[in-house]
Design a protein around this motif. Structure first.
Motif, mmCIF file in Angstrom:
data_model
loop_
_atom_site.group_PDB
_atom_site.id
_atom_site.type_symbol
_atom_site.label_atom_id
_atom_site.label_comp_id
_atom_site.label_asym_id
_atom_site.label_seq_id
_atom_site.Cartn_x
_atom_site.Cartn_y
_atom_site.Cartn_z
ATOM 1 N N GLN A 24 11.504 -18.903 2.827
ATOM 2 C CA GLN A 24 10.589 -18.355 3.834
ATOM 3 C C GLN A 24 10.089 -16.962 3.457
ATOM 4 O OE1 GLN A 24 12.655 -18.516 7.585
ATOM 5 N NE2 GLN A 24 12.691 -20.766 7.638
ATOM 6 N N GLY A 25 10.933 -16.184 2.806
ATOM 7 C CA GLY A 25 10.534 -14.816 2.495
ATOM 8 C C GLY A 25 10.341 -14.532 1.024
ATOM 9 N N ALA A 26 10.299 -15.581 0.191
ATOM 10 C CA ALA A 26 10.279 -15.390 -1.259
ATOM 11 C C ALA A 26 9.142 -14.495 -1.737
ATOM 12 C CB ALA A 26 10.199 -16.752 -1.962
ATOM 13 N N SER B 253 12.300 -24.603 -8.642
ATOM 14 C CA SER B 253 11.619 -24.732 -9.938
ATOM 15 C C SER B 253 10.177 -24.242 -9.891
ATOM 16 C CB SER B 253 11.642 -26.195 -10.396
ATOM 17 O OG SER B 253 10.751 -26.992 -9.627
ATOM 18 N N LEU B 254 9.618 -24.118 -8.687
ATOM 19 C CA LEU B 254 8.214 -23.727 -8.533
ATOM 20 C C LEU B 254 8.027 -22.231 -8.330
ATOM 21 C CD1 LEU B 254 7.178 -26.624 -6.119
ATOM 22 C CD2 LEU B 254 6.817 -26.520 -8.585
ATOM 23 N N LEU B 255 9.121 -21.487 -8.203
ATOM 24 C CA LEU B 255 9.042 -20.071 -7.858
ATOM 25 C C LEU B 255 9.194 -19.189 -9.083
ATOM 26 C CD1 LEU B 255 11.177 -20.014 -4.586
ATOM 27 C CD2 LEU B 255 8.684 -20.177 -4.807
ATOM 28 N N ALA B 256 8.300 -18.203 -9.192
ATOM 29 C CA ALA B 256 8.359 -17.268 -10.313
ATOM 30 C C ALA B 256 9.448 -16.221 -10.130
ATOM 31 C CB ALA B 256 7.005 -16.576 -10.479
ATOM 32 N N ASN B 257 9.971 -16.098 -8.905
ATOM 33 C CA ASN B 257 11.057 -15.137 -8.658
ATOM 34 C C ASN B 257 12.314 -15.829 -8.152
ATOM 35 O OD1 ASN B 257 10.074 -15.821 -6.127
ATOM 36 N ND2 ASN B 257 10.406 -13.782 -5.257
ATOM 37 N N ALA B 258 12.512 -17.056 -8.579
ATOM 38 C CA ALA B 258 13.720 -17.789 -8.180
ATOM 39 C C ALA B 258 14.958 -17.079 -8.726
ATOM 40 C CB ALA B 258 13.657 -19.215 -8.699
ATOM 41 N N PRO B 259 16.089 -17.217 -8.058
ATOM 42 C CA PRO B 259 17.336 -16.594 -8.542
ATOM 43 C C PRO B 259 17.725 -17.142 -9.921
ATOM 44 C CG PRO B 259 17.551 -17.328 -6.261
ATOM 45 C CD PRO B 259 16.281 -17.905 -6.768
ATOM 46 N N ARG B 260 17.777 -16.287 -10.928
ATOM 47 C CA ARG B 260 17.953 -16.733 -12.309
ATOM 48 C C ARG B 260 19.302 -17.394 -12.562
ATOM 49 N NH1 ARG B 260 14.338 -14.873 -16.111
ATOM 50 N NH2 ARG B 260 12.716 -13.516 -15.269
ATOM 51 N N SER B 261 20.362 -16.780 -12.053
ATOM 52 C CA SER B 261 21.694 -17.350 -12.304
ATOM 53 C C SER B 261 21.831 -18.717 -11.651
ATOM 54 C CB SER B 261 22.777 -16.402 -11.800
ATOM 55 O OG SER B 261 22.748 -15.189 -12.500
ATOM 56 N N LEU B 262 21.315 -18.832 -10.436
ATOM 57 C CA LEU B 262 21.381 -20.111 -9.736
ATOM 58 C C LEU B 262 20.578 -21.180 -10.479
ATOM 59 C CD1 LEU B 262 22.179 -21.858 -7.302
ATOM 60 C CD2 LEU B 262 20.106 -21.025 -6.163
ATOM 61 N N VAL B 263 19.382 -20.837 -10.934
ATOM 62 C CA VAL B 263 18.554 -21.790 -11.666
ATOM 63 C C VAL B 263 19.274 -22.228 -12.951
ATOM 64 C CG1 VAL B 263 16.422 -22.033 -12.990
ATOM 65 C CG2 VAL B 263 16.363 -21.045 -10.700
ATOM 66 N N GLY B 264 19.909 -21.282 -13.638
ATOM 67 C CA GLY B 264 20.677 -21.638 -14.819
ATOM 68 C C GLY B 264 21.823 -22.573 -14.498
ATOM 69 N N GLN B 265 22.467 -22.352 -13.367
ATOM 70 C CA GLN B 265 23.561 -23.226 -12.935
ATOM 71 C C GLN B 265 23.042 -24.629 -12.657
ATOM 72 O OE1 GLN B 265 26.839 -22.015 -9.994
ATOM 73 N NE2 GLN B 265 25.440 -23.143 -8.678
ATOM 74 N N LEU B 266 21.896 -24.716 -11.998
ATOM 75 C CA LEU B 266 21.302 -26.025 -11.704
ATOM 76 C C LEU B 266 20.917 -26.741 -13.004
ATOM 77 C CD1 LEU B 266 19.025 -24.996 -8.693
ATOM 78 C CD2 LEU B 266 21.128 -26.336 -8.573
ATOM 79 N N ALA B 267 20.385 -25.994 -13.969
ATOM 80 C CA ALA B 267 19.964 -26.597 -15.238
ATOM 81 C C ALA B 267 21.139 -27.172 -16.015
ATOM 82 C CB ALA B 267 19.236 -25.559 -16.087
#
Length: 358
Positions: free
Chosen positions: A36-38, A73-87
């Motif tokens: 909501q606030g990204a 996956s669509l956000l340019a400011n997504a949390p990096r560590s979390l995205v790496g964990q998901l990957a």
């Protein structure tokens, strides 16, 4: 923890006293707050969410994690560590979305996944907008046929010298890959020559037809160097007119039949075989040439079944595709035989009828 508690009422209770279900609920609520606030979040706020979610998201059900991965996956400011964990997740439903498109996924994470995970992960990565040469080296080395084809067909992928060498080597056993690699604008001309040298004549002709005009000139030059004489070059790129004349003569003499077709195939007379098959089936020569120059035996099985050919003739046509110096794997031939036996004549006739209209 204090900052997190100020954002989400009851957060400390969720984490300290809640079971997996309550933690999963906390993850969903916090993630929704992030979405909501990204657009307005500062980098330090993103880091805060990152530190919270990375411990909570593993408790979320697989389908819900996959949905979160899709949105992140669509956000340019997504949390990096979390995205790496998901990957890094083994479940491709979760890892796939971020591997395909997340702009925050770091190269080191991609390399780790490419080296350790399965073909589904590699296939997802092959769809990224850009792929570095270091990454494609790993993907081409570890990937199965579909992964390598998809990677080679990615216009944003870059390949090292080593990568192109491996692609060309694998292309000797994969006509579709040969066509894909041959169409790349960044393929150096010396490598194009190597690609053509290891390809069948029918694949060379097909590649010549589908590339841009400037690449056609490069193909002609490479073939002239490979084949030596103008006569051999003409043979590699010739049309089917002489073969059509020979088949017409056989037809007029009442000798155009399966035995004649089998004889042409056994002699590795490709043009005469295609012209005879066209005359017997009613499918045009250009259509048959295009279908049979692909990587699968299916078109031969379908046309053969549609006109009632025996397996021996169909087998000879399969071997013909590879040329006189290559032998198909026994397992591939057996699989083709089984598929031919199972193929319904009515189904084959419907497909052949469609091809006749092309």
């Amino acid at each position: 923890m204090t900052a997190a508690a100020s954002l989400i009422p009851g957060f400390e209770d969720f984490v300290r006293n809640g079971g997996p279900e309550r933690r999963a609920e906390a993850a969903r609520r916090i993630a929704e707050l992030f979405f909501q606030g990204a657009a307005r979040l500062r980098s330090d706020h993103v880091d805060l969410f990152d530190g919270i979610l990375i411990d909570l998201v593993p408790y979320v059900a697989t389908i819900a994690r996959a949905e979160l991965a899709e949105r992140f996956s669509l956000l340019a400011n997504a949390p990096r560590s979390l995205v790496g964990q998901l990957a890094r997740e083994n479940e491709i439903l979760v890892a796939g979305p971020v591997l395909r498109r997340s702009p925050v996924l770091e190269e080191q994470v991609l390399l780790e996944v490419a080296r350790l995970k399965g073909q589904g992960h590699l296939l997802a990565m092959a769809e990224r907008k850009t792929l570095s040469p270091v990454l494609t080296d790993v993907m081409v080395h570890r990937g199965d046929r579909e992964v390598v084809r998809r990677t080679a067909g990615n216009a944003g992928a870059m390949f090292s010298e080593k990568g192109f060498v491996e692609l060309i080597k694998r292309g000797t056993r994969d006509a579709v890959l040969t066509l894909t690699v041959g169409r790349r604008d960044d393929l150096p001309e010396p490598r194009l020559k190597e690609l053509l040298a290891g390809s069948l004549d029918v694949v060379r002709r097909r590649l010549f037809d589908v590339v841009k005009p400037d690449r056609q000139a490069a193909i002609r030059q490479a073939l002239s160097e490979i084949l030596g004489s103008p006569e051999q070059l003409e043979k590699a790129t010739h049309d089917f007119i002489p073969a059509q004349r020979a088949i017409l003569a056989l037809h007029k003499a009442g000798k155009l039949n399966e035995a004649a077709l089998l004889g042409f195939a056994k002699q590795y007379a490709y043009e005469e075989s295609i012209a005879a098959l066209a005359a017997l089936s009613g499918v045009s020569i250009p259509t048959l040439d295009q279908l049979i120059s692909g990587d699968r035996h299916d078109p031969i099985l379908i046309v053969g079944k549609a006109i009632g050919l025996e397996w021996a003739t169909v087998r000879a046509l399969i071997v013909l595709r590879l040329g006189p110096h290559r032998v198909p794997a026994p397992a591939d031939l057996e699989a083709a035989r089984v598929n031919f036996a199972r193929l319904m004549a009515s189904t084959a006739e419907r497909v052949a009828s469609f091809w006749k209209t092309r």
